[in-house]
Every structure is written in C-alpha cells, then in structure tokens.
Scaffold this active site. Structure first.
Site, short mmCIF file in Angstrom:
data_model
loop_
_atom_site.label_atom_id
_atom_site.label_comp_id
_atom_site.label_asym_id
_atom_site.label_seq_id
_atom_site.Cartn_x
_atom_site.Cartn_y
_atom_site.Cartn_z
N GLY A 93 32.23 37.54 33.93
CA GLY A 93 32.77 37.65 32.93
C GLY A 93 33.32 36.15 32.06
O GLY A 93 33.56 35.16 32.95
N ASP A 95 36.17 35.20 30.95
CA ASP A 95 37.27 34.71 31.33
C ASP A 95 37.33 34.19 32.41
O ASP A 95 37.78 32.92 32.66
CB ASP A 95 38.50 35.79 31.31
CG ASP A 95 38.00 37.14 32.44
OD1 ASP A 95 36.79 37.19 32.53
OD2 ASP A 95 38.76 37.69 32.84
N ARG A 96 36.55 34.53 33.75
CA ARG A 96 36.20 33.86 34.80
C ARG A 96 35.41 32.39 34.83
O ARG A 96 35.69 31.39 35.14
CB ARG A 96 35.42 34.74 35.87
CG ARG A 96 36.15 35.86 36.04
CD ARG A 96 35.26 36.65 37.12
NE ARG A 96 35.23 36.08 38.50
CZ ARG A 96 34.32 36.39 39.34
NH1 ARG A 96 33.23 37.32 39.29
NH2 ARG A 96 34.25 35.90 40.66
N THR A 118 44.78 42.46 34.76
CA THR A 118 44.68 43.85 35.01
C THR A 118 43.89 43.90 36.21
O THR A 118 44.08 44.90 37.11
CB THR A 118 43.84 44.66 33.88
OG1 THR A 118 44.85 44.48 32.76
CG2 THR A 118 43.65 46.04 34.03
N THR A 174 60.36 53.90 50.42
CA THR A 174 59.25 54.18 49.86
C THR A 174 58.96 52.87 48.88
O THR A 174 57.66 52.56 48.92
CB THR A 174 59.22 55.55 49.18
OG1 THR A 174 59.29 56.46 50.40
CG2 THR A 174 57.69 55.76 48.74
#
Length: 254
Positions: A93, A95-96, A118, A174
C-alpha cells in the site's frame, strides 16, 4: 481536526492522503514543511480546507473507486513506484511505502513503522532503505467493532484506561477483558515483528504513527518486557512523505 499554520512560509499548495476511513490533508510550502493539517471522516464531505491553494498531489489507500467518486484528477495521483523504497513489492500500500521511506529518510537506519489505522500495519525497512516485509492485522477499533458486530458483547470505541502493563493479572469485568485482549494481541504482534527485525538488522527504531499511534506508543512504552528498541511517536509521518515527494515533483516541473 485542523491545526493553524505553524509558520509564515508562503504556501505552495495542498496534498491529500485518503485512508480507509479518513481523509488527511496538509498545506505545504516549497520546502515540504507542513504548514497546517486537517483530518475528516470519509463519511463527511471531503473538501479541501484550503480551496484557494491548488491540490498538488493525492494518494489513496483502500477502495480504488473512492478517488473517482470525489472527483480527484488521476493526473495528480502519486505513482506508488515514485516512492523510492527499495525492494518494495508491487502490492504494498502507498501509505506503508510513504511511512517506511520517510522514517528511513530521516533516520538513515533500520526502522519498524507501526501505523495504527483501521488496519494495524507493521512495515520494516533496513539500514539501506529497502523494504524488509511486515505484518497486517485488524486495528484496535476494528477488532472491538468485530466483537460487537458478531456477538452480544458491548460496543467499545477504544482501550479506555486499559493502558497498564498487560501482564498485571487477568481482568474479570467483560469490558476490560475485551480491551485487555485486544491490547495484548496488538502488542504481541508489534513485539514479534520488532524481535524479528532486531535479529536481522540489530539496532533499529520503532516509529508509531496513525490515528491510534499515540495510544499504541503509550501502551508499548508501559510494557516492561518489550524489546530494547527506541520508540518514537511521529504524527503525520505518511503525510510528510507525500509532501516531500510532491514538493520535489513540483520543483522538477517548474
């Protein structure tokens, strides 16, 4: 969120990085300095905060048709091959690519970029500025959302106060169990990648960025048994990479 100009430099134009869930804008000058940044949810109206300055370049992560929907000219799209990250496979990608290259460009050494978006992306770059692999897994909020969507568990938006060292007992409540479980998984993945890079490259730096970068950086620094690596928080890392390449391209064309 929009930040006011940080200097009196004359603006050159704006750049745009479309993520999976947000649009990231930056107003830059001729030296690629970020004069101001803005971030908006893609569900909102995605319009330039600086309409009186030209859009210099854009890059997109995720849905390929989104740029066309927003009317972004294809001629201004950054070619992934223009990011000078050596040995980088075609499918990595943008962005990477931008984050790994920018981190290496500034450090001139081996880095592991931890981008808390995300999707949590872990991207390694060696001391010579070459892509060295990485990991991808659901990000913090996506994991919490998936548990709520698939079960009757409560819907949570973040880790809350669960930033203490992960090994300090097993929670009974929880909500805390969900948060601690997600945190343990994310830190475990980062630790595994850092250890592998350390065995291959030796000394390296962990660079945290992205929407959840600050939370992950704090969580990482609170772990007593983390690998001995320098860890820094670098906001707007990918935007900086896009800004540098855009300013260089503008200068070549002028």
């Amino acid at each position: 969120m929009r930040h006011p100009p940080a200097s009196v430099s004359s603006p050159l134009g704006s750049v745009l990085l479309l993520g999976s869930s947000r649009a990231h804008w930056a107003l830059i000058d001729h030296t690629a300095q970020l004069l101001a940044v803005a971030c908006v949810d893609l569900q909102d109206s995605v319009r330039s905060p600086w309409a009186d300055h030209p859009l210099l370049c854009w890059a997109a992560v995720g849905h390929p048709g989104r740029a066309a929907t927003l009317g972004l000219p294809q001629t201004m799209a950054l070619d992934p091959a223009a990011v000078p990250l050596g040995h980088c496979p075609r499918g990595v990608g943008i962005d990477r690519r931008l984050g790994a290259w920018r981190a290496w460009q500034q450090r001139q050494g081996s880095c592991l970029v931890v981008d808390g978006g995300t999707v949590l992306s872990l991207t390694a770059v060696d001391g010579a500025g070459r892509f060295h692999g990485g990991m991808l897994l659901p990000g913090l909020r996506l994991q919490l959302q998936a548990m709520a969507d698939a079960t009757s568990l409560p819907r949570l938006s973040g880790l809350g106060a669960s930033l203490e060292p992960i090994g300090e007992g097993l929670p009974a409540e929880t909500t805390t169990a969900m948060q601690r479980g997600v945190a343990a998984g994310l830190i475990g993945a980062i630790s595994a990648a850092a250890q592998q890079l350390q065995s291959l490259q030796g000394t390296h730096q962990l660079v945290f960025t992205g929407g959840d970068g600050a939370v992950l950086h704090q969580l990482w620094c609170n772990q007593p048994d983390r690998p001995l690596s320098e860890a820094v928080l670098w906001n707007d890392l990918c935007l900086e990479g896009l800004a540098v390449l855009s300013a260089e391209q503008f200068c070549r064309q002028s």
